[in-house]
Design a protein around this motif. Structure first.
Motif: not given
Ligand code: SF4
Ligand code: SF4
Length: 167
Positions: A106-115, A136-148
């Motif tokens: 739930x933080x920003x910035x998000x990490x990048x793939x390969x980082x 997996x970037x946050x969307x409405x469908x994902x509760x505005x939570x990213x999944x890494x």
């Protein structure tokens, strides 16, 4: 509440292993959810979000979630749905040296793939080097939570539960 959590508020793998949301063993073929929900609270999005009926809370709603690991496909839907950030995926299907762990972020910035990042444990302490394999970037469908998802040395499969960015 478990005595060890009462002491310092930190969940430990030993605590998780005894709860009904924990799979009996990591699977060698695909990820499996680890539901680290150890307090009897009125909550059940884990149950309602799972498309495969693999998590049961039932009635009363304060029941601890029970994982049916045979039904869990490792899809990760529940990871973003849990408001308590208490669900992870463990993936032991990548050989003898590395494993993958998926967690809500739930933080920003998000990490990048390969980082390259540092994996942290349940207490937020850095435990090892890791590589980001999926964001997996946050969307409405994902509760505005990213999944890494990160790759870590296999010894840390049950301990890596977050990341610290190096930048
Ligand atoms: S990972 Fe997917 S299948 Fe497994 S419990 Fe979560 S939502 Fe259900
Ligand atoms: S959604 Fe999360 S916090 Fe709520 S009961 Fe399920 S695992 Fe626990």
């Amino acid at each position: 509440m478990l005595e060890s959590i009462e002491k310092d508020g930190i969940v430990r793998w030993e605590d998780v292993q005894g709860c009904p949301g924990c799979p009996t063993k990591p699977r060698a073929d695909r990820p499996v959810a680890v539901v680290e929900c150890l307090q009897e609270i009125p909550c059940n999005p884990c149950e309602t979000s799972c498309p495969f009926g693999a998590i049961k809370v039932g009635d009363p709603i304060t029941n601890l979630p029970v994982l049916n690991e045979d039904l869990c496909t490792g899809c990760g839907t529940c990871v973003a749905a849990c408001p308590g950030l208490a669900i992870f995926l463990e993936d032991d299907s990548h050989g003898p040296d590395v494993a993958q762990v998926t967690f809500p972020y739930e933080y920003l910035p998000l990490p990048e793939k390969g980082e390259r990042v540092q994996a942290t444990n349940r207490a937020g302490e850095v435990i090892c080097e890791a590589t980001v394999v999926r964001v997996r970037k946050p969307t409405k469908a994902t509760n505005k939570t990213a999944v890494i998802t990160i790759s870590v040395p296999r010894d840390y499969l049950h301990e890596a539960r977050g990341i610290a960015l190096k930048r």
